[in-house]
Structures are given as C-alpha cells and as structure tokens.
Design an enzyme around this catalytic site. Structure first.
Site, PDB file in Angstrom:
ATOM      1  N   SER A 103     -23.542  96.043  -8.850  1.00 12.68           N
ATOM      2  CA  SER A 103     -24.742  96.662  -8.299  1.00 12.68           C
ATOM      3  C   SER A 103     -24.629  96.782  -6.778  1.00 12.68           C
ATOM      4  O   SER A 103     -23.744  97.463  -6.267  1.00 12.68           O
ATOM      5  CB  SER A 103     -25.984  95.874  -8.727  1.00 12.68           C
ATOM      6  OG  SER A 103     -27.163  96.594  -8.472  1.00 12.68           O
TER       7      SER A 103
ATOM      8  N   ASP B 258     -27.764 102.709 -18.137  1.00 12.39           N
ATOM      9  CA  ASP B 258     -28.231 101.976 -16.958  1.00 12.39           C
ATOM     10  C   ASP B 258     -29.624 102.467 -16.588  1.00 12.39           C
ATOM     11  O   ASP B 258     -29.818 103.636 -16.268  1.00 12.39           O
ATOM     12  CB  ASP B 258     -27.248 102.194 -15.794  1.00 12.39           C
ATOM     13  CG  ASP B 258     -27.517 101.266 -14.614  1.00 12.39           C
ATOM     14  OD1 ASP B 258     -28.693 100.944 -14.363  1.00 12.39           O
ATOM     15  OD2 ASP B 258     -26.554 100.889 -13.934  1.00 12.39           O
TER      16      ASP B 258
ATOM     17  N   HIS C 170     -27.628  98.177 -17.042  1.00 10.16           N
ATOM     18  CA  HIS C 170     -27.295  97.924 -15.643  1.00 10.16           C
ATOM     19  C   HIS C 170     -26.572  96.596 -15.441  1.00 10.16           C
ATOM     20  O   HIS C 170     -25.611  96.523 -14.668  1.00 10.16           O
ATOM     21  CB  HIS C 170     -28.564  97.953 -14.781  1.00 10.16           C
ATOM     22  CG  HIS C 170     -28.283  97.747 -13.320  1.00 10.16           C
ATOM     23  ND1 HIS C 170     -27.556  98.640 -12.568  1.00 10.16           N
ATOM     24  CD2 HIS C 170     -28.617  96.728 -12.479  1.00 10.16           C
ATOM     25  CE1 HIS C 170     -27.451  98.202 -11.327  1.00 10.16           C
ATOM     26  NE2 HIS C 170     -28.077  97.043 -11.241  1.00 10.16           N
TER      27      HIS C 170
END
Length: 215
Positions: free
Chosen positions: A65, A160, A190
């Site tokens: 991320s 995601d 995600h």
C-alpha cells in the site's frame, strides 16, 4: 511489523539465510495525538534512515500500500541502494486521490474545517489535511516518467476496494525500468493477506532475488 505478510517474509528470509529488516514508520502504532506531525515526507526519511543505519549494500524493498509508494520514492532518492522493489497494492498518490474522489462532501468539510478526519473503519485510521497536502509533493502518476530503473514487481488484487489495480499498471508504464512485471489476482483485495496471496508475495520475492543474483 507483526502482520502476516511481514512475518511470512521474515520466515522466508530466515530459511534462505537472507538479511531482513522490518520496521514501523513514525507514529504508525501510536495514538492520534501525534498524527498532526506525520507526513509522507517524514515516512520517506524513516525509510532512508533504515537503509542508511541498518543495512549495507543494495537492498530489495517490499512495500504494501503506502509502503509501495514509499519504496518508489526511496529508489528515486537513493538508486544505488535499491536494486529491486516488490510493490503490493501500491497506493501511489493515494492520499490526495482519496480526498478528491472518494470522500463525501461531509467528510471533506470535516477535514477542511478541523484538519483531521477519522474513518468509521478502525483499520483505516485517520488522516490530516496537512498529510494530504504534503503528499502532493511526492506524486508519481502526474509525471511523464518515473526515474526508477531497478527491477519492479507490482502485485495487485483486482477486487481491491481501496486502491484501484490500474494504479499498478500506470506505475509500470511510467517507470523507466525495463524489467517490470505486473501480477494481478482476480479475487485479491487490498490487504492481500490471504494464504494464497502471501504465498504469491513470497514466491515473487524469491524469484526476484534469484534474478538479481544472476546479474
């Protein structure tokens, strides 16, 4: 540091006798009372400091991320120390994009008026107006090219819910690297924290290490 992905990578590195460092960014595990001082730029300094003080020689960065975004920024800042990157659901330009596209008008008003916004989902934490505005200085997707030339591996789930997988495709296109792979998991989300997701991440890292050891 104690997430499933980080621990799985540590176990893999111990087994293969590879040096390995995992760390928390400043404020990542503290209460919101220190949030006002946190910026993406500060986290980049954290990463560069870890590279400088706790490692030697070229390193492969694995970032999930925001960590994927920071890995690319570190490679731009210190290319001789970053020889490869595995980006997992890389959230490049995420803070401003989330503000512009995904926050409700009520949330934007709260952030603009109070300088801070806490999300109902505890896993999403909080953001500050200062964090959003400072992050614009580090945007990558608005560039004509990204001056990162080391091998890149982007892994992204097509389900995601936070960061569209097309961001990984954009980063691959914009990077100046020739050795770039984008790996999409059709049902991946995600966090990419399911057992099969983590197995893919470890396999991808192992392949990259073997690739680099041959160059």
């Amino acid at each position: 540091m104690n997430g499933g992905k980080a621990l799985a990578l540590e176990n893999y590195c111990k087994k293969m006798q590879h040096p390995y460092v995992r760390f928390e960014y400043c404020g990542a595990t503290l209460h919101d009372d220190c949030l006002d001082d946190i910026t993406l730029g500060l986290w980049k300094v954290d990463l560069l400091t870890v590279l400088d003080k706790l490692t030697s020689g070229p390193q492969i960065l694995v970032g999930s991320s925001m960590g994927g975004w920071l890995s690319l920024l570190a490679a731009m800042e210190w290319p001789e120390r970053v020889c490869g990157i595995v980006g997992i659901a890389t959230a490049s330009d995420f803070l401003a994009t989330k503000y512009e596209k995904y926050l409700t008008e009520e949330q934007k008003r709260e952030l603009d008026e109070t300088g801070r916004l806490s999300f109902a989902d505890p896993d999403s934490g909080s953001i500050t107006k200062n964090m959003v505005e400072e992050s614009r200085r580090h945007h990558l997707l608005t560039r004509t090219s990204i001056p990162v030339r080391c091998p890149l591996r982007f892994i992204h789930g097509m389900e995601d819910e936070s960061v569209p997988y097309k961001i990984s495709l954009q980063l691959a296109e914009l990077s100046e690297a020739d050795d770039v792979d984008v790996i999409l998991r059709k049902n991946g989300r995600h966090r990419m924290s399911e057992e099969e997701d983590i197995r893919l991440i470890v396999t991808t890292l192992d392949s990259l290490i073997k690739r680099l050891s041959c160059t």
